[in-house]
Write an enzyme that holds these catalytic residues in place. Structure first.
Site, PDB file in Angstrom:
ATOM      1  CG  HIS A 109       3.509   2.525 -11.703  1.00 44.29           C
ATOM      2  ND1 HIS A 109       4.436   2.603 -12.708  1.00 44.29           N
ATOM      3  CD2 HIS A 109       2.891   1.332 -11.853  1.00 44.29           C
ATOM      4  CE1 HIS A 109       4.370   1.515 -13.439  1.00 44.29           C
ATOM      5  NE2 HIS A 109       3.440   0.719 -12.946  1.00 44.29           N
ATOM      6  CE  LYS A 157      -1.041  -0.660   9.324  1.00 38.00           C
ATOM      7  NZ  LYS A 157      -1.472   0.486  10.077  1.00 38.00           N
ATOM      8  CE  LYS A 174      -6.240 -16.126  17.345  1.00 35.95           C
ATOM      9  NZ  LYS A 174      -6.892 -17.250  17.974  1.00 35.95           N
TER      10      LYS A 174
END
Length: 181
Positions: A109, A157, A174
């Site tokens: 939202h 992300k 890694k």
């Protein structure tokens, strides 16, 4: 924020389809938990518009909000009690494992607006990805090929190809040097 002005953005058709899907899920999907019914569950999802390969394995305890917003490639798996909250589109590539209790959330939202509108943000998960147990994959996230998401990671992300990430928020641990699938 004034939630009295919140407007549901889903059509009556969408709401009816979800109601029918949830009834069918309880009657024709969830009770058939044996591996013998693997293709049956795929058939039920296909009947509701999922683009899913016959070789995929979807556990009976998986919760899918809207099968018509789901795409799953060859030999991929949604493990026990995965919650696929796919108001927005979720696409999963080939040879990918989404482990138990993972939460895939393809919407959010806009908290900066008074009416708190819903925003659909698709999730894209590549080929050869392993998302370990109890991870959270947030709205609009892209996870590229051969990435590994550690257990309980919170991914908000993009995750680059051949990368191992973990933590909250997820950070690179890694590079994953495994053979490409």
């Amino acid at each position: 924020m004034d939630l009295s002005t919140y407007n549901h953005s889903f059509s009556l058709k969408n709401k009816i389809l979800r109601l029918v899907w949830n009834c069918i899920r309880l009657i024709l999907f969830r009770p058939f938990a044996s591996r013998l019914f693997k293709k049956w569950r795929v058939l039920v999802l296909k009947c509701f518009g999922a683009k899913i390969d016959w070789s995929s394995h979807i556990y009976a305890s998986v919760k899918i909000w809207a099968p018509w917003n789901l795409e799953i490639g060859k030999n991929s798996s949604l493990g026990p009690t995965v919650d696929c909250y796919n108001q927005g589109r979720i696409s999963i590539g080939d040879n990918t494992v989404i482990s138990q209790k993972t939460y895939l959330c393809a919407s959010t939202h806009d908290y900066s607006q008074k009416d708190f509108p819903l925003i659909l943000k698709p999730i894209s998960i590549g080929n050869g990805v392993w998302i370990a147990a109890d991870a959270f994959i947030g709205p609009g996230v892209s996870i590229e090929n051969n990435a590994v998401i550690a257990a309980r990671a919170v991914v908000i992300k993009k995750v680059e190809e051949n990368t191992v990430v973990g933590g909250n928020p997820a950070k690179t641990i890694k590079l994953n040097r495994q053979l490409e699938l």
